[in-house]
Design a protein around this motif. Structure first.
Motif, PDB file in Angstrom:
ATOM      1  N   HIS A  50       0.834  -1.192   0.000  1.00  0.00           N
ATOM      2  CA  HIS A  50       0.000   0.000   0.000  1.00  0.00           C
ATOM      3  C   HIS A  50       0.876   1.253   0.000  1.00  0.00           C
ATOM      4  O   HIS A  50       2.067   1.182   0.338  1.00  0.00           O
ATOM      5  CB  HIS A  50      -0.912  -0.010   1.228  1.00  0.00           C
ATOM      6  CG  HIS A  50      -1.834  -1.198   1.281  1.00  0.00           C
ATOM      7  ND1 HIS A  50      -3.013  -1.253   0.589  1.00  0.00           N
ATOM      8  CD2 HIS A  50      -1.724  -2.378   1.952  1.00  0.00           C
ATOM      9  CE1 HIS A  50      -3.610  -2.398   0.818  1.00  0.00           C
ATOM     10  NE2 HIS A  50      -2.845  -3.112   1.645  1.00  0.00           N
ATOM     11  N   PRO A  51       0.327   2.404  -0.380  1.00  0.00           N
ATOM     12  CA  PRO A  51       1.107   3.643  -0.326  1.00  0.00           C
ATOM     13  C   PRO A  51       1.734   3.846   1.051  1.00  0.00           C
ATOM     14  O   PRO A  51       1.069   3.691   2.084  1.00  0.00           O
ATOM     15  CB  PRO A  51       0.067   4.719  -0.639  1.00  0.00           C
ATOM     16  CG  PRO A  51      -0.926   4.030  -1.504  1.00  0.00           C
ATOM     17  CD  PRO A  51      -1.017   2.629  -0.949  1.00  0.00           C
ATOM     18  N   GLY A  52       3.014   4.155   1.047  1.00  0.00           N
ATOM     19  CA  GLY A  52       3.761   4.318   2.284  1.00  0.00           C
ATOM     20  C   GLY A  52       4.541   3.081   2.685  1.00  0.00           C
ATOM     21  O   GLY A  52       5.459   3.166   3.504  1.00  0.00           O
TER      22      GLY A  52
ATOM     23  N   GLU B 149       5.447   5.484  -2.775  1.00  0.00           N
ATOM     24  CA  GLU B 149       5.188   6.783  -2.174  1.00  0.00           C
ATOM     25  C   GLU B 149       3.688   6.999  -1.953  1.00  0.00           C
ATOM     26  O   GLU B 149       2.847   6.338  -2.559  1.00  0.00           O
ATOM     27  CB  GLU B 149       5.752   7.901  -3.058  1.00  0.00           C
ATOM     28  CG  GLU B 149       7.256   7.843  -3.265  1.00  0.00           C
ATOM     29  CD  GLU B 149       8.037   8.311  -2.045  1.00  0.00           C
ATOM     30  OE1 GLU B 149       7.430   8.567  -0.987  1.00  0.00           O
ATOM     31  OE2 GLU B 149       9.273   8.419  -2.148  1.00  0.00           O
ATOM     32  N   SER B 150       3.369   7.960  -1.100  1.00  0.00           N
ATOM     33  CA  SER B 150       1.962   8.237  -0.785  1.00  0.00           C
ATOM     34  C   SER B 150       1.175   8.695  -2.000  1.00  0.00           C
ATOM     35  O   SER B 150      -0.053   8.561  -2.037  1.00  0.00           O
ATOM     36  CB  SER B 150       1.879   9.288   0.328  1.00  0.00           C
ATOM     37  OG  SER B 150       2.542  10.481  -0.057  1.00  0.00           O
ATOM     38  N   ASN B 151       1.868   9.213  -3.025  1.00  0.00           N
ATOM     39  CA  ASN B 151       1.179   9.641  -4.249  1.00  0.00           C
ATOM     40  C   ASN B 151       1.065   8.518  -5.284  1.00  0.00           C
ATOM     41  O   ASN B 151       0.643   8.747  -6.415  1.00  0.00           O
ATOM     42  CB  ASN B 151       1.870  10.855  -4.868  1.00  0.00           C
ATOM     43  CG  ASN B 151       3.290  10.559  -5.344  1.00  0.00           C
ATOM     44  OD1 ASN B 151       3.764   9.427  -5.260  1.00  0.00           O
ATOM     45  ND2 ASN B 151       3.975  11.565  -5.835  1.00  0.00           N
TER      46      ASN B 151
ATOM     47  N   ASN C  64      -3.946   6.718  -7.123  1.00  0.00           N
ATOM     48  CA  ASN C  64      -4.267   5.914  -5.948  1.00  0.00           C
ATOM     49  C   ASN C  64      -3.923   4.455  -6.242  1.00  0.00           C
ATOM     50  O   ASN C  64      -4.800   3.611  -6.432  1.00  0.00           O
ATOM     51  CB  ASN C  64      -5.757   6.067  -5.612  1.00  0.00           C
ATOM     52  CG  ASN C  64      -6.129   5.353  -4.330  1.00  0.00           C
ATOM     53  OD1 ASN C  64      -5.284   5.117  -3.458  1.00  0.00           O
ATOM     54  ND2 ASN C  64      -7.387   4.982  -4.205  1.00  0.00           N
TER      55      ASN C  64
END
Length: 288
Positions: A130-132, A154-156, A183
């Motif tokens: 997942h992001p992060g 990355e979160s993006n 996402n």
């Protein structure tokens, strides 16, 4: 729920293909609390606890009556692996699944904690990043502490390979990425595809080039190796062929890691050479 203890032994998945427990590390006296492929001679490790730190013979893992998962080291006392409000969350049992995922679940079989959500250097088929989320390469082939490279979603939604500010975990400079924003998640498809997927589970872009190898009757893993390469590996069950890499990102780590300061792919005074078995680090030759 009564206490559960695991000494120097394996807690297998139902099929016996994976196991959770203590694995002896090298010729020394230390043991690694880990998950590994248990039906092959190599007992290849895919996850390890407490940043790859070794514990001594006689150490145990305990799932306490109030739902905490503790590593009781014979030297240094207890270390918590998971204790995020366990009593309130209602941990009922621990299980080693056939996917290679070790979980703590409640009475409704809802996973409250799972190793898949806390990866180390490897992901397995059906696993999602997942992001992060990050993978950290191990320091050396037999040293499972965090090394000089990391893969991060990355979160993006951008997947990036970084060198790290070793011995710290923070990223230094990137040497590979896919320039996309959304996402997204990283999904390891059981058919051997490792790719970005959108919120509707559509395949967006490959993280590692897809393989043409037959995956019938084989084990798979994707590992961020200690040399900084994210590699898709296959182990064929039928003929006992050892792990071999079928695709990687980047294709050539020797030319990918070019830093204005620092030591590149092999560190200071190291020469990176790409061969058939992957990159190796050599000492520069001095001629007169």
């Amino acid at each position: 729920m009564s206490n559960m203890f695991f000494g120097i032994m394996a807690f297998p998945s139902p099929s016996g293909e994976f196991a959770f427990g203590f694995q002896k590390n090298g010729n020394g006296g230390g043991f690694l609390l880990a998950i590994w492929f248990d039906k092959i001679p190599e007992k290849t490790i895919v996850w390890s606890a407490i940043n790859g730190k070794l514990v001594q013979k006689g150490s145990t893992v305990e799932l306490t009556a109030d739902g905490r998962l503790l590593l009781n080291n014979t030297v240094g006392g207890s270390i918590s692996i998971w204790d995020d409000q366990p009593a309130a969350s209602g941990v009922a049992y621990a299980a080693m699944l056939d996917t290679g995922n070790f979980v703590l679940a409640n009475r409704s079989s809802f996973n409250l904690w799972e190793s898949f959500q806390h990866p180390t250097d490897t992901i397995l088929p059906t696993q999602i990043l997942h992001p992060g989320n990050s993978l950290f390469a191990r320091h050396l082939l037999t040293n499972y502490s965090k090394g000089r490279f990391m893969f991060k979603l990355e979160s993006n939604g951008t997947p990036v390979l970084y060198t790290t500010n070793f011995p710290f975990d923070s990223p230094n400079s990137h040497y590979w990425s896919i320039q996309t924003v959304g996402n997204y998640q990283v999904f390891f498809n059981p058919c051997g595809f490792i790719y970005l997927t959108d919120s509707e589970q559509n395949r967006v872009e490959d993280i590692v080039p897809p393989t043409r190898e037959s995956l019938k009757d084989s084990y798979q893993r994707a590992t961020l190796d200690y040399n900084g390469v994210l590699m898709h590996y296959i182990y064929q069950k039928t003929n006992g062929r050892l792990w071999y890499g079928v695709a990687s990102s980047p294709i050539n780590i020797c030319t990918a890691v070019v830093e204005t300061t620092g030591g590149g792919a092999c560190g200071f005074n190291g020469l990176c050479v790409l061969g058939d078995q992957g990159p190796t680090c050599e000492c520069p030759m001095v001629t007169r």
